[in-house]
Design a protein around this motif. Sequence first.
Motif, mmCIF file in Angstrom:
data_model
loop_
_atom_site.group_PDB
_atom_site.id
_atom_site.type_symbol
_atom_site.label_atom_id
_atom_site.label_comp_id
_atom_site.label_asym_id
_atom_site.label_seq_id
_atom_site.Cartn_x
_atom_site.Cartn_y
_atom_site.Cartn_z
ATOM 1 N N UNK A 1 -2.952 4.143 0.105
ATOM 2 C CA UNK A 1 -3.016 4.005 -1.353
ATOM 3 C C UNK A 1 -2.384 5.150 -2.138
ATOM 4 N N UNK A 2 -2.676 6.405 -1.782
ATOM 5 C CA UNK A 2 -2.098 7.499 -2.593
ATOM 6 C C UNK A 2 -0.576 7.443 -2.634
ATOM 7 N N UNK A 3 0.043 7.127 -1.500
ATOM 8 C CA UNK A 3 1.507 7.073 -1.454
ATOM 9 C C UNK A 3 2.020 5.915 -2.303
ATOM 10 N N UNK A 4 1.375 4.760 -2.181
ATOM 11 C CA UNK A 4 1.817 3.594 -2.948
ATOM 12 C C UNK A 4 1.701 3.860 -4.443
ATOM 13 N N UNK A 5 0.582 4.472 -4.811
ATOM 14 C CA UNK A 5 0.373 4.778 -6.220
ATOM 15 C C UNK A 5 1.433 5.747 -6.722
ATOM 16 N N UNK B 1 -2.132 -7.479 3.597
ATOM 17 C CA UNK B 1 -2.045 -6.943 2.237
ATOM 18 C C UNK B 1 -1.158 -5.711 2.197
ATOM 19 N N UNK B 2 -1.379 -4.831 3.168
ATOM 20 C CA UNK B 2 -0.627 -3.579 3.187
ATOM 21 C C UNK B 2 0.860 -3.850 3.293
ATOM 22 N N UNK B 3 1.241 -4.833 4.131
ATOM 23 C CA UNK B 3 2.658 -5.138 4.285
ATOM 24 C C UNK B 3 3.229 -5.687 2.980
ATOM 25 N N UNK B 4 2.496 -6.574 2.340
ATOM 26 C CA UNK B 4 2.978 -7.154 1.075
ATOM 27 C C UNK B 4 3.241 -6.051 0.054
ATOM 28 N N UNK B 5 2.257 -5.203 -0.134
ATOM 29 C CA UNK B 5 2.401 -4.205 -1.190
ATOM 30 C C UNK B 5 3.402 -3.120 -0.792
ATOM 31 N N UNK B 6 3.511 -2.858 0.506
ATOM 32 C CA UNK B 6 4.507 -1.883 0.953
ATOM 33 C C UNK B 6 5.920 -2.399 0.681
ATOM 34 N N UNK B 7 6.122 -3.702 0.841
ATOM 35 C CA UNK B 7 7.439 -4.282 0.542
ATOM 36 C C UNK B 7 7.749 -4.171 -0.947
ATOM 37 N N UNK B 8 6.747 -4.452 -1.766
ATOM 38 C CA UNK B 8 6.956 -4.315 -3.214
ATOM 39 C C UNK B 8 7.283 -2.858 -3.545
ATOM 40 N N UNK B 9 6.556 -1.941 -2.927
ATOM 41 C CA UNK B 9 6.795 -0.513 -3.179
ATOM 42 C C UNK B 9 8.209 -0.116 -2.754
ATOM 43 N N UNK B 10 8.641 -0.677 -1.647
ATOM 44 C CA UNK B 10 9.982 -0.371 -1.152
ATOM 45 C C UNK B 10 11.037 -0.849 -2.151
ATOM 46 N N UNK C 1 2.372 -7.132 -14.089
ATOM 47 C CA UNK C 1 2.702 -6.566 -12.771
ATOM 48 C C UNK C 1 1.764 -5.400 -12.459
ATOM 49 N N UNK C 2 1.488 -4.581 -13.452
ATOM 50 C CA UNK C 2 0.601 -3.439 -13.247
ATOM 51 C C UNK C 2 -0.795 -3.880 -12.832
ATOM 52 N N UNK C 3 -1.288 -4.948 -13.476
ATOM 53 C CA UNK C 3 -2.615 -5.460 -13.122
ATOM 54 C C UNK C 3 -2.608 -6.028 -11.707
ATOM 55 N N UNK C 4 -1.550 -6.772 -11.378
ATOM 56 C CA UNK C 4 -1.460 -7.350 -10.033
ATOM 57 C C UNK C 4 -1.430 -6.249 -8.976
ATOM 58 N N UNK C 5 -0.640 -5.217 -9.217
ATOM 59 C CA UNK C 5 -0.563 -4.108 -8.262
ATOM 60 C C UNK C 5 -1.907 -3.391 -8.148
ATOM 61 N N UNK C 6 -2.565 -3.215 -9.283
ATOM 62 C CA UNK C 6 -3.863 -2.537 -9.259
ATOM 63 C C UNK C 6 -4.868 -3.344 -8.439
ATOM 64 N N UNK C 7 -4.836 -4.681 -8.604
ATOM 65 C CA UNK C 7 -5.757 -5.526 -7.831
ATOM 66 C C UNK C 7 -5.447 -5.403 -6.345
ATOM 67 N N UNK C 8 -4.159 -5.422 -6.003
ATOM 68 C CA UNK C 8 -3.778 -5.265 -4.599
ATOM 69 C C UNK C 8 -4.227 -3.901 -4.064
ATOM 70 N N UNK C 9 -3.973 -2.868 -4.854
ATOM 71 C CA UNK C 9 -4.313 -1.514 -4.402
ATOM 72 C C UNK C 9 -5.816 -1.303 -4.329
ATOM 73 N N UNK C 10 -6.560 -2.100 -5.089
ATOM 74 C CA UNK C 10 -8.008 -1.968 -5.067
ATOM 75 C C UNK C 10 -8.616 -2.715 -3.880
ATOM 76 N N UNK D 1 -8.138 -4.189 0.348
ATOM 77 C CA UNK D 1 -8.094 -3.515 1.648
ATOM 78 C C UNK D 1 -6.662 -3.149 1.982
ATOM 79 N N UNK D 2 -6.236 -1.989 1.528
ATOM 80 C CA UNK D 2 -4.856 -1.571 1.709
ATOM 81 C C UNK D 2 -4.830 -0.140 2.214
#
Lengths: 304, 310
Positions: free
Chosen positions: B118-122, A39-48, B103-112, B114-115
């Motif tokens: 989080x603070x940096x991604x947010x 999960x972390x890798x997926x979302x990190x790529x999106x963030x990048x 997209x915002x909802x999808x990201x929120x679900x991902x961030x909620x 096991x990631x």
Amino acid sequence: MSTFAEGAELAPVAALPDAHIAEAEQPSGKPKRKGGTGMTIVIALVALLWISPLVLLLITAFRPLSDFVANGPLSAPQEWTLQNFKDAWGVGNFATTYRNSAFLLILKVPLGVLISAMLAFALAKLRLRFGAVIMFAVFLGLTIPIYITIVPVFVLLRSFGLVDSVPGLVGPYLAFGIPFEVLVLQSFFRQLPDEIIEAAKIDGAGPWRIFFTLVIPLSTPALVTVIILDAVATWNEFLFALILLSSDANKTIPVGLLNFQGQFANNNTGLAAGILIAVVPILIAYIFLQRWIVGGLTAGATKG
Amino acid sequence: MGTATLEASAVDAPGAPRRRKKYGGVNAWVFALPALAVYVVFLVYPAITSLWFSFTDWDGLSPTYNVVGLQNYLAMPKDPVVIQAVINNIIWTIVTIFFPVVIGLALAMLLNGKVRGKPVLRLIFYTPCVLPLVAIASIWGWLYNPQYGAINEFLRAIGLGSLAQPWLGQDSTALAAVMVPAVWLRVGFPMLLYLAALQGINTDMYEAATVDGATKSQQFWHITMPSLRPAHYIVIALSLIDSFKVFDLIYAMTYGGPGTATQVMGTWMYFNVFQYYQAGYGTAIAVVITVVAIAVSIPYVRSQTKEHAV
């Protein structure tokens, strides 16, 4: 009940947004397992991907134009330079636009938050006649686009001799900041228990003393959020500044940046440096103060 | 005149309240008046004056003008640019609400989930929201540059060079090209709100549902989505309000062009007033979109007022 007990009761209320932020940082309650690498890798790529325009801007601003032109925008820089910033600073007139934007910020934000807090206090804690009507009328301001007011505001300011002057922007900026500030502040003030105000009143405090020594200190989290969001909005405002300011000496950052963009159309690295110069203060402020922004925005939402 | 009525009621207020539950009377008005005065002078009064101008043929410069009734409003349906602007406003509203919310909802679900980090991604996803729109326009104008822009360069690099094109310079792609940065910058806000709302959902519900054999998708539609209803409401209401105000991005990126391909009501109003010296017609355009914006937003404004006026 003694004032002491009241004070103790109040602490959690004042701490509310903080608690909220802490919760956002570290999802509370749920026993979260560490990990989730996939999960972390997926979302990190999106963030990048999301941040890539800004990363590219940053890299480009520090490379010579010749290198950029010869090797293309996506290539790794062969050499680094600060020349772009020197060029952009002078041509973009940033010394002036910075001064004007900062002046506006210092003039507008404290004044706007003060008068909004006063109105919010009257709505939340004082017996204000037609309070509901006033609240509705003020909140309706959230929906009014700036451009419906520009012609009359221009005429109005011209009659005061305040066209093409930075202080002239303060009035319209205040007016368009009030709805949001009052919305946030009055909902926060409302959460302060009436009992402490009653107690202060029994102790002989007038509304001014209650406002300045009780309500304001207890509402620091909400006030800080409002101040930051208002400062961002003021720093970024474009339409009024575009219409009301004409001479270079009076331009603010957004209007100055637009001019600069035209002049540097063929100098991609200089343009990148200029854009960075314009946004760096706001980016730094955001990075350091983001917990307040996040807390303030989400506090409003979860009440829903 | 608004101020006069306020003062009048300030005078008779002290007599009325006998139940001294809260401080009242003149003092309340002293607190309320500074902000109300500024609000009336610089927002309410100009908005109403614009309504008046919209019934005139004022050019914005001359000392005099004639009242022409509804002529400006009747001219609008015959103005092809207004038609174009209305269509563009509708497309803009749909696209810049739908994509950021999804997209915002999808990201929120991902961030909620096991990631880590989080603070940096947010922080990253919300960053575009704090930048001046003019800076966002500059950044994307620079990315879209036909010759040196990163987007065309990227397409060439991955062998899709045939797709490289002047994104902002042709009718077929200009509006979409301006909406991309709008989506980019507007994802952060719904993400933050949804994230906060998701963290407020009681996890026991999911556990109970899992025990009962509910699938992930059933859990999403029957637990998550209903629990997010207040967040949906706020996100959509605020996005709607915001989307009617569109001006800065289009003005700074395309200036309404090429031709009139990206004109919206806000920019067309501006051009009429400041380029073609038709202040009467321009303000009429502004009035139309403001009336629509208010009409659409009234339920939200009322809910905010009601909720607080306990």
